[in-house]
Design a protein around this motif. Structure first.
Motif, PDB file in Angstrom:
ATOM      1  N   GLN A  19       0.842  -1.186   0.000  1.00 36.51           N
ATOM      2  CA  GLN A  19       0.000   0.000   0.000  1.00 36.51           C
ATOM      3  C   GLN A  19       0.882   1.243   0.000  1.00 36.51           C
ATOM      4  OE1 GLN A  19      -2.691   0.156   3.308  1.00 36.51           O
ATOM      5  NE2 GLN A  19      -3.481   2.155   2.769  1.00 36.51           N
ATOM      6  N   VAL A  20       0.611   2.121  -0.932  1.00 37.12           N
ATOM      7  CA  VAL A  20       1.399   3.339  -1.064  1.00 37.12           C
ATOM      8  C   VAL A  20       0.903   4.381  -0.064  1.00 37.12           C
ATOM      9  CG1 VAL A  20       2.062   5.228  -2.590  1.00 37.12           C
ATOM     10  CG2 VAL A  20       1.846   2.900  -3.499  1.00 37.12           C
ATOM     11  N   GLN A  21       1.848   4.971   0.640  1.00 35.43           N
ATOM     12  CA  GLN A  21       1.515   6.070   1.529  1.00 35.43           C
ATOM     13  C   GLN A  21       2.455   7.230   1.245  1.00 35.43           C
ATOM     14  OE1 GLN A  21       1.757   5.241   5.760  1.00 35.43           O
ATOM     15  NE2 GLN A  21       0.408   6.943   6.258  1.00 35.43           N
ATOM     16  N   VAL A  54       3.311  11.167   2.546  1.00 37.08           N
ATOM     17  CA  VAL A  54       3.076  12.109   3.634  1.00 37.08           C
ATOM     18  C   VAL A  54       3.848  13.390   3.377  1.00 37.08           C
ATOM     19  CG1 VAL A  54       3.239  12.520   6.112  1.00 37.08           C
ATOM     20  CG2 VAL A  54       2.730  10.221   5.264  1.00 37.08           C
ATOM     21  N   CYS A  97       7.954  15.170   0.790  1.00 36.14           N
ATOM     22  CA  CYS A  97       6.977  14.102   0.617  1.00 36.14           C
ATOM     23  C   CYS A  97       7.698  12.790   0.904  1.00 36.14           C
ATOM     24  CB  CYS A  97       6.415  14.120  -0.794  1.00 36.14           C
ATOM     25  SG  CYS A  97       5.296  12.754  -1.172  1.00 36.14           S
ATOM     26  N   ALA A 114       7.691   8.835   1.156  1.00 38.95           N
ATOM     27  CA  ALA A 114       6.945   7.737   0.532  1.00 38.95           C
ATOM     28  C   ALA A 114       7.225   6.424   1.245  1.00 38.95           C
ATOM     29  CB  ALA A 114       7.320   7.616  -0.933  1.00 38.95           C
ATOM     30  N   SER A 115       6.181   5.629   1.379  1.00 33.18           N
ATOM     31  CA  SER A 115       6.330   4.244   1.823  1.00 33.18           C
ATOM     32  C   SER A 115       5.468   3.384   0.927  1.00 33.18           C
ATOM     33  CB  SER A 115       5.938   4.090   3.290  1.00 33.18           C
ATOM     34  OG  SER A 115       4.606   4.488   3.499  1.00 33.18           O
ATOM     35  N   ASP A 151      -1.898   7.668  -6.694  1.00 35.20           N
ATOM     36  CA  ASP A 151      -1.626   7.759  -5.261  1.00 35.20           C
ATOM     37  C   ASP A 151      -1.350   9.210  -4.854  1.00 35.20           C
ATOM     38  OD1 ASP A 151       0.000   4.805  -5.965  1.00 35.20           O
ATOM     39  OD2 ASP A 151      -1.703   4.880  -4.583  1.00 35.20           O
ATOM     40  N   GLY A 167      -0.978  12.158  -1.384  1.00 34.35           N
ATOM     41  CA  GLY A 167      -0.834  12.473   0.018  1.00 34.35           C
ATOM     42  C   GLY A 167      -2.031  13.286   0.495  1.00 34.35           C
ATOM     43  N   GLN A 168      -2.004  13.632   1.762  1.00 35.95           N
ATOM     44  CA  GLN A 168      -3.113  14.374   2.376  1.00 35.95           C
ATOM     45  C   GLN A 168      -2.984  15.884   2.210  1.00 35.95           C
ATOM     46  OE1 GLN A 168      -5.937  12.919   3.825  1.00 35.95           O
ATOM     47  NE2 GLN A 168      -4.998  11.210   2.738  1.00 35.95           N
TER      48      GLN A 168
END
Length: 121
Positions: free
Chosen positions: A1-3, A5, A22, A24-25, A110, A112-113
C-alpha cells in the motif's frame, strides 16, 4: 500500500522560501513519476512540478524559475523548494505518485493528504 506524507508547509511572507517534503512508503520515489499539485478553493487543481523516474523535470509556467522539484532516493523522499513566493502561491500542496506515464497523463493513482502553504504580504 502506497503512503505519501507531505510536510514543510506553513506561513511565509511574500518573497520568502519554503521547502516541502513528501515521504513515501510502499513506493520507491525513483521508480516512476512523482509530482506536486496545488489547489485553492474554487480553483482547478494545478500540477506545478513533476519528475520522471529518469530525473527529467517539468514545471508549470506559473512557478518555473522559482520552484525546484527533487528527490532523495536514499531517503525515499521528494522535495519542492519554493522561493520568491507570491500571494498567488497560497494553496494546499499535494504530492502524488504513479507510473512514468502519469507524468504525461497527470492521472496519478496515489496521493498524500496535503500541506498548507500560506503566503502573506
Amino acid at each position: 500500500q502506497v503512503q505519501l506524507v507531505e510536510s514543510g508547509g506553513g506561513s511565509v511572507q511574500t518573497g520568502g522560501s519554503l521547502t516541502l517534503s513528501c515521504a513515501a512508503s510502499g513506493y520507491t520515489v525513483s521508480s516512476g513519476c512523482m509530482g506536486w499539485f496545488r489547489q485553492t478553493p474554487g480553483r482547478e487543481r494545478e500540477l506545478v512540478a513533476r519528475i520522471w523516474s529518469g530525473g527529467t523535470t517539468l514545471y508549470a509556467a506559473s512557478v518555473k524559475g522559482r520552484f525546484i522539484i527533487s528527490r532523495d532516493n536514499a531517503k525515499n523522499k521528494m522535495f519542492l523548494q519554493m522561493k520568491s513566493l507570491k500571494l498567488e502561491d497560497t494553496a494546499m500542496y499535494y504530492c502524488a505518485a504513479g507510473p512514468d506515464w502519469t507524468c504525461t497523463s497527470k492521472d496519478f493513482p496515489d496521493w498524500g493528504q496535503g500541506t498548507q502553504v500560506t503566503v502573506s504580504s
